[in-house]
Scaffold this active site. Structure first.
Site, PDB file in Angstrom:
ATOM      1  CG  ASP A  34      -2.039   1.000   1.154  1.00 28.54           C
ATOM      2  OD1 ASP A  34      -3.202   0.574   1.082  1.00 28.54           O
ATOM      3  OD2 ASP A  34      -1.751   2.219   1.152  1.00 28.54           O
ATOM      4  CG  ASN A  93     -12.106  -0.138   3.826  1.00 24.85           C
ATOM      5  OD1 ASN A  93     -12.526  -0.475   4.926  1.00 24.85           O
ATOM      6  ND2 ASN A  93     -10.900   0.362   3.648  1.00 24.85           N
ATOM      7  CG  HIS A 106      -8.723  -2.759  -2.398  1.00 28.98           C
ATOM      8  ND1 HIS A 106      -9.628  -2.033  -3.139  1.00 28.98           N
ATOM      9  CD2 HIS A 106      -8.521  -2.057  -1.257  1.00 28.98           C
ATOM     10  CE1 HIS A 106      -9.953  -0.931  -2.479  1.00 28.98           C
ATOM     11  NE2 HIS A 106      -9.304  -0.921  -1.323  1.00 28.98           N
ATOM     12  CG  LEU A 107      -8.035  -9.305   1.784  1.00 27.17           C
ATOM     13  CD1 LEU A 107      -9.325  -9.098   2.560  1.00 27.17           C
ATOM     14  CD2 LEU A 107      -7.838 -10.811   1.492  1.00 27.17           C
ATOM     15  CG  HIS A 108      -6.868  -2.699   3.130  1.00 30.73           C
ATOM     16  ND1 HIS A 108      -6.083  -1.579   2.953  1.00 30.73           N
ATOM     17  CD2 HIS A 108      -8.059  -2.400   2.557  1.00 30.73           C
ATOM     18  CE1 HIS A 108      -6.770  -0.637   2.313  1.00 30.73           C
ATOM     19  NE2 HIS A 108      -7.984  -1.112   2.065  1.00 30.73           N
TER      20      HIS A 108
HETATM   21  P1  DGP Z   1      -9.482   1.732   0.328  1.00 32.52           P
HETATM   22  O1  DGP Z   1      -9.581   2.919   1.207  1.00 32.52           O
HETATM   23  O2  DGP Z   1      -9.989   0.465   1.026  1.00 32.52           O
HETATM   24  O3  DGP Z   1     -10.135   1.953  -1.028  1.00 32.52           O
HETATM   25  O4  DGP Z   1      -7.938   1.492   0.087  1.00 32.52           O
HETATM   26  C1  DGP Z   1      -7.241   1.949  -1.011  1.00 32.52           C
HETATM   27  C2  DGP Z   1      -5.780   1.911  -0.657  1.00 32.52           C
HETATM   28  O5  DGP Z   1      -5.024   2.076  -1.848  1.00 32.52           O
HETATM   29  C3  DGP Z   1      -5.322   2.996   0.302  1.00 32.52           C
HETATM   30  O6  DGP Z   1      -4.880   2.386   1.511  1.00 32.52           O
HETATM   31  C4  DGP Z   1      -4.157   3.681  -0.407  1.00 32.52           C
HETATM   32  C5  DGP Z   1      -3.835   2.739  -1.539  1.00 32.52           C
HETATM   33  N1  DGP Z   1      -3.413   3.372  -2.766  1.00 32.52           N
HETATM   34  C6  DGP Z   1      -4.034   4.398  -3.407  1.00 32.52           C
HETATM   35  N2  DGP Z   1      -3.384   4.674  -4.538  1.00 32.52           N
HETATM   36  C7  DGP Z   1      -2.339   3.804  -4.627  1.00 32.52           C
HETATM   37  C8  DGP Z   1      -1.304   3.597  -5.579  1.00 32.52           C
HETATM   38  O7  DGP Z   1      -1.214   4.259  -6.615  1.00 32.52           O
HETATM   39  N3  DGP Z   1      -0.419   2.611  -5.321  1.00 32.52           N
HETATM   40  C9  DGP Z   1      -0.486   1.835  -4.192  1.00 32.52           C
HETATM   41  N4  DGP Z   1       0.452   0.900  -4.031  1.00 32.52           N
HETATM   42  N5  DGP Z   1      -1.449   2.012  -3.273  1.00 32.52           N
HETATM   43  C10 DGP Z   1      -2.356   2.975  -3.487  1.00 32.52           C
END
Ligand code: DGP
Length: 120
Positions: A34, A93, A106-108
């Site tokens: 992330d 989320n 997506h799964l965190h």
């Molecule tokens: P959510 O809030 O559940 O939709 O999580 C989206 C996540 O994606 C957030 O924790 C930040 C991450 N994120 C956003 N843009 C990018 C990106 O360009 N690259 C990566 N690796 N993560 C990203």
């Protein structure tokens, strides 16, 4: 399920069009770090094909949920947080109230420190 959406951030990461730090991958899913980590280990596991969220999963793509969990298990082993006295949190989320910001399933995978509960 749609194969690829050119205006979707995680479709573009999953296809390799945009860079990411890959932790693990399978035929159907990709795990990458992330960009705004909320814990020492914060990895996102996404299907390569486009599914908008857990709320739009249908019978035809329900297997992807299992795929994401299996890849998350591999991430936990790779990151060294799989032991019983460690552990991790899996989060999906859905929608605005949950602060979903990228509309691609997506799964965190969160871990590497004691995580608070409830999440707030
Ligand atoms: P959510 O809030 O559940 O939709 O999580 C989206 C996540 O994606 C957030 O924790 C930040 C991450 N994120 C956003 N843009 C990018 C990106 O360009 N690259 C990566 N690796 N993560 C990203």
């Amino acid at each position: 399920m749609m194969a690829h959406m050119s205006d979707c951030l995680f479709c573009r990461i999953a296809s390799g069009e945009l860079p990411s730090t890959i932790v693990a991958e399978s035929e159907l899913a990709l795990a990458f770090r992330d960009a705004a980590p909320q814990a020492p280990v914060h990895v996102l596991v996404v299907p390569r094909a486009h599914v908008t969220s857990a709320h739009t999963v249908r019978d035809a793509d329900a297997h992807l949920i299992g795929e994401l969990v299996l890849l998350a298990q591999r991430v936990a082993v790779i990151e060294g947080i799989d032991a019983e006295d460690r552990g991790y949190r899996l989060v999906m989320n859905v929608g605005a109230d949950a602060n979903m910001s990228v509309p691609h399933l997506h799964l965190h995978v969160l871990g590497g420190r004691k995580l608070g509960w409830p999440p707030g």
